[in-house]
Design an enzyme around this catalytic site. Structure first.
Site, PDB file in Angstrom:
ATOM      1  N   GLU A 142       0.832  -1.206   0.000  1.00 12.58           N
ATOM      2  CA  GLU A 142       0.000   0.000   0.000  1.00 12.58           C
ATOM      3  C   GLU A 142       0.865   1.253   0.000  1.00 12.58           C
ATOM      4  O   GLU A 142       1.644   1.465   0.935  1.00 12.58           O
ATOM      5  CB  GLU A 142      -0.904   0.034   1.235  1.00 12.58           C
ATOM      6  CG  GLU A 142      -1.739   1.307   1.320  1.00 12.58           C
ATOM      7  CD  GLU A 142      -2.414   1.475   2.677  1.00 12.58           C
ATOM      8  OE1 GLU A 142      -3.371   2.271   2.757  1.00 12.58           O
ATOM      9  OE2 GLU A 142      -1.974   0.825   3.652  1.00 12.58           O
ATOM     10  N   GLU A 239     -11.462   3.373   6.136  1.00 14.04           N
ATOM     11  CA  GLU A 239     -10.374   3.666   7.067  1.00 14.04           C
ATOM     12  C   GLU A 239     -10.332   5.166   7.340  1.00 14.04           C
ATOM     13  O   GLU A 239      -9.444   5.876   6.897  1.00 14.04           O
ATOM     14  CB  GLU A 239      -9.040   3.164   6.499  1.00 14.04           C
ATOM     15  CG  GLU A 239      -7.947   3.125   7.550  1.00 14.04           C
ATOM     16  CD  GLU A 239      -6.621   2.636   7.001  1.00 14.04           C
ATOM     17  OE1 GLU A 239      -5.957   1.840   7.681  1.00 14.04           O
ATOM     18  OE2 GLU A 239      -6.242   3.048   5.882  1.00 14.04           O
TER      19      GLU A 239
END
EC number: 5.3.1.-
Length: 262
Positions: A142, A239
Site C-alpha cells: 500500500e 479507514e
C-alpha cells in the site's frame, strides 16, 4: 460496493471486541483493522461469527509501533523477525478466514540508502508472498502519503507497481488507498483505471482531514462508479476517523448502498 468497517478507527467509543456488533448493527457485513495480535484469534473469530461478519483484511506485525516503527520489511537485519511476523499473521488469517494480508514497508532509518531499503523490501516481499501462496493468501502493498507518515518507503502507485512487477509473485497485489493517493498524487480516476489489473483492496477516507468520505475534496460516488466500471469486486475499507459518534456519520454509507441497490 462491499464496504468493510475499519475497527481500528471506527466505533472506537467501544472496546475492540464490542465494535464487531456495532458494525453489524450499522449495516456492515465485513470488517478490517490494523492489527489483531493483542487479542486471541479465537475471540475475534467468535465475534465475527456471532455477528455474521466477514474479515476482509489486516496487517502483518509492524515492529515496535509505539516507538514509531511502521513496518520492518525494508529494514536490513530484521529479516528473521519479519519472517516470524509473516508466520504469525498467517495463523490469524487462517483462523479468521480472510484472504488478504497487508505488508507495511516501513520507514528506513536515516543513513540507509533508498536502493538498499528497496532491496531488503523486495527480498522480504518475495519470501512473504511465497509463504502466503502456500496458505492460499494474497499479500498486499500500500502506498502511504508522506504527510501522514513522513519517510515511509512505499509512497506512490508507480513505485508500488514497480515493486510488484520486480517481485513477480502472482499473489502480490496493490492495496489502493484513495485518501493516500489523493494527497500524494491526485488524478484518482485515471490511477484507478491504470492500476485496476493489480488492485485487490481499496480504502477510502475524506481528504484532507481523514474523516467521513462525504466530506472534503474527493467525489467518492463518482469514484465508486469508476471502480465498478473497471470490474472491481473487492471490499472497500472505510479507514477514516469519524467526526463524532460513528453511527451519526454514516449517511454516505446508506446512500451508497441505496444507489447500489437500484
Amino acid at each position: 460496493m462491499r464496504f468493510a468497517a475499519n475497527l481500528s478507527m471506527m466505533f472506537t467509543e467501544r472496546p475492540f471486541l464490542e465494535r464487531f456488533g456495532a458494525a453489524a448493527a450499522a449495516g456492515f457485513d465485513a470488517v478490517e483493522f490494523l492489527f489483531p495480535y493483542d487479542t486471541p484469534a479465537e475471540r475475534i473469530k467468535e465475534a465475527l461469527g456471532a455477528h455474521g461478519l466477514t474479515q476482509a483484511l489486516f496487517n502483518l506485525p509492524p515492529g515496535d509501533w509505539a516507538a514509531g516503527e511502521r513496518g520492518i520489511a525494508s529494514l536490513p537485519g530484521r529479516e528473521a523477525e519479519f519472517r516470524e511476523g509473516v508466520a504469525t499473521a498467517i495463523v490469524y488469517a487462517k483462523a479468521l478466514g480472510n484472504r488478504l494480508l497487508h505488508c507495511m514497508a516501513g520507514i528506513p532509518p536515516e543513513g540507509l540508502e533508498r536502493d538498499a531499503a528497496l532491496a531488503t523490501y523486495t527480498g522480504n516481499l518475495s519470501h512473504a508472498a511465497a509463504t502466503c501462496a502456500e496458505a492460499g493468501l494474497t499479500l498486499l502493498v500500500e502506498p502511504i502519503n508522506n504527510r501522514d507518515m513522513p519517510g515511509y518507503l512505499m509512497n506512490g502507485t508507480a513505485l508500488a507497481r514497480r515493486v510488484i512487477e520486480t517481485v513477480g509473485a502472482p499473489n502480490l497485489k496493490l492495496q489502493f488507498d484513495l485518501y493516500h493517493c489523493q494527497i500524494s498524487e491526485g488524478d484518482l480516476a485515471t490511477r484507478i483505471r491504470a492500476n485496476a489489473d493489480l488492485t485487490a483492496h481499496v480504502q477510502i477516507a475524506g481528504v484532507p482531514d481523514r474523516q467521513e468520505p462525504d466530506r472534503g475534496e474527493v467525489n467518492y460516488p463518482y469514484l465508486f462508479e469508476v471502480l465498478a466500471d473497471t470490474g472491481y469486486r473487492g471490499f472497500i475499507g472505510c479507514e477514516y476517523r469519524p467526526r463524532a459518534r460513528t453511527e451519526d456519520g454514516l449517511g454516505w454509507f446508506h446512500a451508497a448502498n441505496t444507489r447500489a441497490a437500484r
